[in-house]
Each structure stands twice: as structure tokens, then as C-alpha cells.
Design an enzyme around this catalytic site. Structure first.
Site, PDB file in Angstrom:
ATOM      1  N   ASP A  49       0.917  -1.291  -0.121  1.00 17.59           N
ATOM      2  CA  ASP A  49      -0.002  -0.027   0.183  1.00 17.59           C
ATOM      3  C   ASP A  49       0.751   1.225   0.030  1.00 17.59           C
ATOM      4  OD1 ASP A  49      -1.985   1.850   0.459  1.00 17.59           O
ATOM      5  OD2 ASP A  49      -2.961   0.780   2.166  1.00 17.59           O
ATOM      6  N   LEU A  50       0.889   1.846  -0.921  1.00 17.52           N
ATOM      7  CA  LEU A  50       1.663   3.147  -1.090  1.00 17.52           C
ATOM      8  C   LEU A  50       1.454   4.123  -0.311  1.00 17.52           C
ATOM      9  CD1 LEU A  50       3.368   1.812  -3.219  1.00 17.52           C
ATOM     10  CD2 LEU A  50       2.285   2.989  -5.075  1.00 17.52           C
ATOM     11  N   TYR A  54      -0.668   9.780  -4.626  1.00 17.25           N
ATOM     12  CA  TYR A  54      -0.811  10.948  -5.741  1.00 17.25           C
ATOM     13  C   TYR A  54       0.194  11.928  -5.161  1.00 17.25           C
ATOM     14  CZ  TYR A  54      -5.096   9.297  -7.743  1.00 17.25           C
ATOM     15  OH  TYR A  54      -6.308   8.555  -8.382  1.00 17.25           O
ATOM     16  N   ARG A  86      -0.855  16.374   6.945  1.00 13.91           N
ATOM     17  CA  ARG A  86      -1.850  15.494   7.885  1.00 13.91           C
ATOM     18  C   ARG A  86      -1.575  15.952   9.194  1.00 13.91           C
ATOM     19  NH1 ARG A  86      -2.338   9.530   5.052  1.00 13.91           N
ATOM     20  NH2 ARG A  86      -2.557  10.385   2.776  1.00 13.91           N
ATOM     21  N   ASP A 141      -3.078   2.274  -6.017  1.00 10.67           N
ATOM     22  CA  ASP A 141      -2.132   2.413  -5.093  1.00 10.67           C
ATOM     23  C   ASP A 141      -1.840   1.223  -4.047  1.00 10.67           C
ATOM     24  OD1 ASP A 141      -4.343   2.951  -3.680  1.00 10.67           O
ATOM     25  OD2 ASP A 141      -3.536   4.712  -2.531  1.00 10.67           O
ATOM     26  N   GLU A 142      -2.448  -0.027  -4.440  1.00 12.11           N
ATOM     27  CA  GLU A 142      -2.564  -1.110  -3.555  1.00 12.11           C
ATOM     28  C   GLU A 142      -2.535  -2.071  -4.680  1.00 12.11           C
ATOM     29  OE1 GLU A 142      -5.763  -1.632  -0.682  1.00 12.11           O
ATOM     30  OE2 GLU A 142      -5.810   0.678  -0.372  1.00 12.11           O
TER      31      GLU A 142
END
Length: 467
Positions: A49-50, A54, A86, A141-142
Site C-alpha cells: 500500500d503506497l 498522488y 496531515r 495504489d494497492e
DNA sequence: TGGGGTTAT
DNA sequence: ATAACCC
């Protein structure tokens, strides 16, 4: 980092624990080099999982963005953001206004064009396919990779004295002790080492960081990959699977239980994983149908026999655009032409030919916010053959088809209000495998006449102006 | 809620 | 063709 113990740790739900005799049986099967096929509990699966994909791609495109709080914007949403953002309170899918309010220094880049994300996404999948061809994509992305065979090969290469020196790479979920007499522990440790190699390769070759989770099925691998976040990995040993699934605070957090099913479960008084585990299977089947009921109840126990299905090349290409209002046919036609032009470039580069075209709309409505309507039809064979052959105008006949589909859905003589248009090319078939000397070869213009011109750009308008 | 994807019915 | 799921 983690101590090698002999004692499995105590935990909730230990009634289900594999006993020593069973472990030894499996150990023997492993030493004999037998791949215990179909036995789902002996698979080794990794979920990759990146991290904020984006945003990572944007920071690679423009390194000046590194170190700054960055958000990727689509329309008025921040669809994802880096960890700097975040930390400052920006969340995924946050309104741009709220995000700017929370974080005035937030740098925003437009991410409505997915081209670079899509390209990088496939580079990741291709890199993982070098480890094992069994790679399943989930979004951009996974990826899931079935490591069972690879682990088995490495196991056979290990001498038995080397086994005692085996170590885990990354975290062990629940800090559970490793038992080197448990063959599944051995396999998962080897899986963790392969996962580390994958993440190293992603970083060295593509400059991307991400998380990985290693477990005995897709559900558990996915759940455990998110435990240590960003750029870390975690392995789940079977004795801690109940702890993992019980850590979910609501059934909606279970992958496979979506918005609709969660609502229906709530109506039945089911909100926790434990509620779902203990609910009457018969009643659940009656409410949700046997297929969904049995599948999700198994999920609630951490059981998932679904295979890692190699994704291969995409099944469809689509482009969509959302907007506040589209209420005239010309307006719609212009937007459709723009979507189609991009699609034709993509499908041209792919090489395969779509045999079906679909138009999807979303009508404005205060209530039903999610509903879409679509119409599809076959692409005429003479149009298919022109695809990818360059100077022929393939836009005009396809736009004509799309506008027929449009008028089939929308009564253009009445007022209308659309908020989304989407064009999809699907039912992709491989190129003519016509060989020299066959009838097909001489009937295939692109093969017997002109040379293959690699890539060509489709212009939206004024195609008669070219050359 | 964006701009994509997949499979099942 | 729609509905559900995933990101």
C-alpha cells in the site's frame, strides 16, 4: 527488534489455536517440500500500500514540493495529501475550504488528470510482478501478491541449521512471539523478508515509499498492512488474527463490507465484528442473500479464501468529468469529445481494441446523489479497424455513436441538468494475431500496407486541418 | 465527494 | 443496465 520465543502468547479466542501436534504435522509437510494446495491457511500473501500515492507522484514531479504541506486537488476536494499536511490537520477527501482554513500554508496541485498516477501505478505493479506473476491491483495504489510459491522455494534452499537464524523484517503484529517450530511462522517470516525486498526495490527503482502487510490471506494482509504507518511493514502470525479483526471498531471497517451492507447490518442490530460473528447465519442469509451472508460472516472471523487474481492489463478505459451544470446538447457534445480524445490516445498506446463503448451520466437531484445511468453499444467493426491506424478520423463516427447514446438517455427537447459525463471503452480484444501468408494478414490494412506508426495524438477538433 | 477501477446479478 | 464493492 523482535525476540524469538518458543511460547506462543496468550490471547483472546485461543480456543481456536492450532495445537502443537497439528503444527508438527504441517512442519513435516513443509519439510517434505509439499505445497499444501488449496489449504488457504497456509498461503503467504502480501498487501502493498503506497503512502499518499498522488502526493508522492507530485513530489517526484516537482521536488520543490518536498517538505511542504501538499494537497492534491480534484474539483473542490483535497483527495489526498502528504504527511506534512496531515500533521497540520488536513484529511483525505477534505473540502478545499476546510483544508485551507485548517492549514493556510497548504500547497495545492491539481490532480484531475490521472495520467502520471496511472503510469506510475503500473510501474509499481510491474515491479511486483518480477517477484511473482500473481499480482492483483486494488485501485492505483494497492497491490496483493501471492508469495506462497516464492516462500516455498526459499524454504527449500534453507539448511535446517539456518532456520534457527531466521529473523523477521519489520514489525510483528501484537508483538507476538515467534515460534520457529511453527512452519507457518517460518513461512510468514520469509514473506516479511520478501516484502522488505519489494519495498526496497520500489524505493530504489521508482522513488516510492509504502507499507506492506504479510498474512495468510488477503483480508488479513490488508488489515495488517495499515497497522504501522507510513513506510513500515507488519506481519501477522495466525495466533493474533482474532486480535486484529477484533481491533476493528465497526463492521464497516471490514474490507468487503461497504456502505450498503453496513446499513443493512445496522438495521439488524449488527455493528461490531463480534455482533456479526455471533449473528444467526440463517437469518443473515435471509436478509442479505446466501452469497453475501456467508462471505461476510467468514470475513468476520478473519477467514478469506478468495484468491489473488492476477489483474493483467486493464479491462476498461474510462474518463469522466464532473461539473456543476450541463444543460445543453452542444455543451455535452464538447465535453464528450474531450473525454473521447483522451481515451483514444490511451487505447492507442495499449494496442488492444475496444469492442464496446459506454456513456454514463449523472443527473442533478437533491436526494439520490450517487445514481448514474448508462447506455452502451458495440463499436462497428469498420471503426474498430481504424483505431490506432493514425490519420483516419475515428473521432467523428464515435462521437456520433456517443450522441445517439446520449439522446437515448436524455430527452434533449426537455430541460435537463447533468453533473457528470463519462465515456468508457471496454470489451478489449487483443490485436489481430494475423500471420504472414494467411488470409487475415492481407485483410488487415495495418499489417499488409502501412508501417506501424507508434503513437499518434488525436485532436479534438479540426481534424481536417492535420497535414 | 473525485476520477477512476472490478465483479456479480 | 444496474448495483455493489474497492481505492
Amino acid at each position: 527488534m523482535e525476540q524469538l520465543g518458543v511460547e506462543p502468547e496468550e490471547e483472546a479466542g485461543r480456543d481456536e489455536e492450532e495445537d502443537a501436534a497439528q503444527a508438527m504435522e504441517r512442519a513435516e509437510a513443509g519439510e517434505a517440500g509439499v505445497v499444501p494446495e488449496g489449504s488457504s491457511s497456509s498461503r503467504v500473501i502480501v498487501h502493498v500500500d503506497l503512502d499518499c500515492f498522488y502526493a508522492q507522484v507530485e513530489m517526484i514531479s516537482n521536488p520543490e514540493l518536498k517538505g511542504k504541506p501538499l494537497g492534491v486537488q480534484q474539483k473542490y476536494l483535497v483527495v489526498t495529501c502528504n504527511y506534512e499536511a496531515r500533521k497540520l490537520g488536513v484529511k483525505k477527501l477534505m473540502n478545499v475550504r476546510d483544508a485551507k482554513e485548517k492549514c493556510p500554508q497548504l500547497v495545492l496541485v491539481n490532480g484531475e488528470d490521472l495520467t502520471r498516477y496511472r503510469e506510475m501505478s503500473y510501474k509499481v505493479t510491474e515491479l511486483l510482478e518480477e517477484f511473482s506473476p500473481i499480482v492483483e491491483r486494488l485501485g492505483f495504489d494497492e497491490n496483493f501478491v501471492d508469495l506462497t510459491e516464492m516462500v516455498e522455494k526459499r524454504l527449500q534452499q534453507h539448511q535446517s541449521d539456518e532456520l534457527s537464524a531466521l529473523t523477521v523484517s519489520g514489525h510483528v503484529y501484537n508483538n507476538q512471539c515467534i515460534n520457529l517450530h511453527d512452519i507457518m511462522h517460518i513461512r510468514l517470516l520469509i514473506g516479511s523478508q520478501i516484502a522488505a525486498e519489494m519495498r526496497e526495490a520500489m524505493y530504489n527503482q521508482l522513488g516510492l515509499t509504502g507499507c506492506a502487510g504479510v498474512a495468510s490471506n488477503k483480508l488479513l494482509a490488508k488489515l495488517v498492512s495499515g497497522v504501522f504507518k507510513p513506510n513500515q511493514q507488519t506481519v501477522l502470525l495466525p495466533q493474533s488474527s482474532q486480535v486484529l479483526i477484533q481491533s476493528l471498531s465497526h463492521v464497516k471497517e471490514m474490507p468487503g463490507i461497504g456502505y450498503k451492507t453496513a446499513k443493512r447490518l445496522e438495521a439488524l442490530g449488527i455493528s461490531s465484528v463480534h455482533d456479526l460473528q455471533t449473528f444467526s447465519p440463517k437469518i443473515l442469509e435471509k436478509e442479505l442473500g446466501i452469497s453475501v451472508a456467508q462471505r461476510i460472516q467468514k470475513l468476520s472471523f478473519g477467514e478469506d479464501t478468495s484468491p489473488v487474481t492476477p489483474s493483467g492489463p486493464p479491462q476498461s478505459f474510462s474518463e469522466e468529468d464532473s461539473f456543476k451544470k450541463c444543460s445543453s446538447e452542444v455543451e455535452a457534445k464538447n465535453k464528450i469529445e474531450e473525454l473521447l480524445a483522451s481515451l483514444l490516445n490511451r487505447v492507442c498506446q495499449d494496442g488492444r481494441k475496444p469492442h464496446t463503448i459506454r456513456l454514463t451520466i449523472r443527473r442533478y437531484s437533491s436526494e439520490n446523489h450517487c445514481s448514474r445511468e448508462s447506455r452502451q453499444c458495440p463499436i462497428p467493426s469498420h471503426v474498430i479497424q481504424k483505431l490506432g491506424t493514425g490519420n483516419c478520423d475515428v473521432m467523428t463516427p464515435m462521437v456520433d455513436i456517443l450522441m445517439k447514446l446520449f439522446r437515448n438517455m436524455v430527452n434533449v427537447k426537455m430541460p435537463f441538468h447533468l453533473t457528470l459525463l463519462s465515456v468508457c471503452l471496454c470489451n478489449l480484444k487483443v490485436l489481430n494475431t494475423a500471420k504472414k501468408g494467411t488470409i487475415d494478414y492481407y485483410l488487415t490494412p495495418s499489417l499488409s500496407t502501412t508501417s506501424r506508426s507508434g503513437k499518434r495524438s488525436f485532436k479534438m477538433k479540426d481534424s481536417h486541418m492535420e497535414d
